[in-house]
Design an enzyme around this catalytic site. Sequence first.
Site, mmCIF file in Angstrom:
data_model
loop_
_atom_site.group_PDB
_atom_site.id
_atom_site.type_symbol
_atom_site.label_atom_id
_atom_site.label_comp_id
_atom_site.label_asym_id
_atom_site.label_seq_id
_atom_site.Cartn_x
_atom_site.Cartn_y
_atom_site.Cartn_z
ATOM 1 N N ARG A 59 42.280 -1.699 21.854
ATOM 2 C CA ARG A 59 41.123 -1.208 20.992
ATOM 3 C C ARG A 59 40.116 -0.690 21.992
ATOM 4 O O ARG A 59 39.628 0.676 21.772
ATOM 5 C CB ARG A 59 40.367 -2.305 20.315
ATOM 6 C CG ARG A 59 39.404 -1.947 19.422
ATOM 7 C CD ARG A 59 38.856 -2.920 18.408
ATOM 8 N NE ARG A 59 37.656 -2.668 17.480
ATOM 9 C CZ ARG A 59 36.493 -3.216 17.693
ATOM 10 N NH1 ARG A 59 36.391 -4.304 18.596
ATOM 11 N NH2 ARG A 59 35.288 -2.664 17.093
ATOM 12 N N HIS A 63 38.580 3.072 21.805
ATOM 13 C CA HIS A 63 37.034 3.558 21.568
ATOM 14 C C HIS A 63 36.710 4.323 22.911
ATOM 15 O O HIS A 63 35.686 5.262 22.611
ATOM 16 C CB HIS A 63 36.214 2.321 21.623
ATOM 17 C CG HIS A 63 36.482 1.687 20.319
ATOM 18 N ND1 HIS A 63 35.202 1.064 19.459
ATOM 19 C CD2 HIS A 63 37.630 1.301 19.339
ATOM 20 C CE1 HIS A 63 35.596 0.927 18.602
ATOM 21 N NE2 HIS A 63 37.018 0.888 18.225
ATOM 22 N N ASN A 91 30.717 -1.025 19.229
ATOM 23 C CA ASN A 91 31.504 -1.487 20.191
ATOM 24 C C ASN A 91 31.186 -2.900 20.544
ATOM 25 O O ASN A 91 31.335 -3.708 21.700
ATOM 26 C CB ASN A 91 31.286 -0.530 21.468
ATOM 27 C CG ASN A 91 31.954 0.713 21.374
ATOM 28 O OD1 ASN A 91 32.910 0.439 20.600
ATOM 29 N ND2 ASN A 91 31.783 1.736 22.096
ATOM 30 N N HIS A 188 46.382 -1.154 14.395
ATOM 31 C CA HIS A 188 45.910 -2.383 13.691
ATOM 32 C C HIS A 188 46.688 -3.502 13.325
ATOM 33 O O HIS A 188 46.411 -4.284 12.734
ATOM 34 C CB HIS A 188 45.337 -1.720 12.253
ATOM 35 C CG HIS A 188 44.050 -0.704 12.470
ATOM 36 N ND1 HIS A 188 43.489 -0.314 11.468
ATOM 37 C CD2 HIS A 188 43.068 -0.703 13.520
ATOM 38 C CE1 HIS A 188 42.361 0.677 11.723
ATOM 39 N NE2 HIS A 188 42.403 0.179 12.986
#
Length: 316
Positions: A59, A63, A91, A188
């Site tokens: 993740r 990001h 975040n 995911h």
Amino acid sequence: MAIMSTLLTSLLILSLFSHGMSLSSNYYSKTCPNVESLIRKAVRDAATTDKKVPAALLRMHFHDCFIRGCDASVLLDSKGNNKAEKDGPPNVSLHAFYVIDNAKKAVESACPGIVSCADILALAARDSVVLSGGPSWDVPKGRKDGRTSKASETIQLPAPTFNISQLQQSFAQRGLSLNDLVALSGGHTLGFSHCSSFRNRIHNFNSTTGVDPSLQPSFAASLQSICPAKNNAKNAGVPMDPSSTSFDNTYYKLIFQQKALFSSDKALLDSPKTKNLAANFASSEDAFTKAFINSMIKMSSITGGQEIRKDCKVVN
């Protein structure tokens, strides 16, 4: 006027990114030949004591790449009046930064000043997938670290509440296709979601119903029991899927069972092309893993940095 504003925003975002032409899989073959094994050990050691580490690092890489390219700007600490990306609203739940710090220390000890934090994060994301039972791939290397990190720019990250057109625009601004959107959404399959990311689907959905009617009723009820309307417990939430520490294609199966957590997950069914891709990945794990590898290489090759940081938390 609104169309012109959207176009200018898109052009501005695109101007920040370039798909890395100088990257190569053997970039460190002479200058730091053991770099990959050093990073792999740091990730493996951390994952041994905390099973949430692989999902966190994957993740974190997403990001990072969606803001100013894959330049490790997500790793920089806030300083003075500047609030950095890691402290932006999307975040604040990122974690496992210490794993990248540990990997950086090991790499700096072996070959100081050679390997960027951005490359370390890209390799750690790949190693996280492998440790979770997923595929491996050659990660192109040679990224530079960025000097700019602004919490205000995290508004550019695709949100779990996005619909299909918002998702498509967000990915297209970074040179990523609908194929990439569906394949990368498969990330995911790993990790944990806090209630805030799917609360919009289980409470006050719209003026006529409290629950998103596209959610399977018993699944929605179980989410409501964990995330009640008046309870804002900071750490409450659920695993992304029942096999949330295993990299597999369960995520796509859940979408068709109406058990996907986010509005942005369900949105993959709202376009014929994305629905067909999701159906293909749900029926074939091999098709998913091949597409995921291609899209990860494409996304992680969006570059934008300028230096090789000595410490991943601060600019040189």
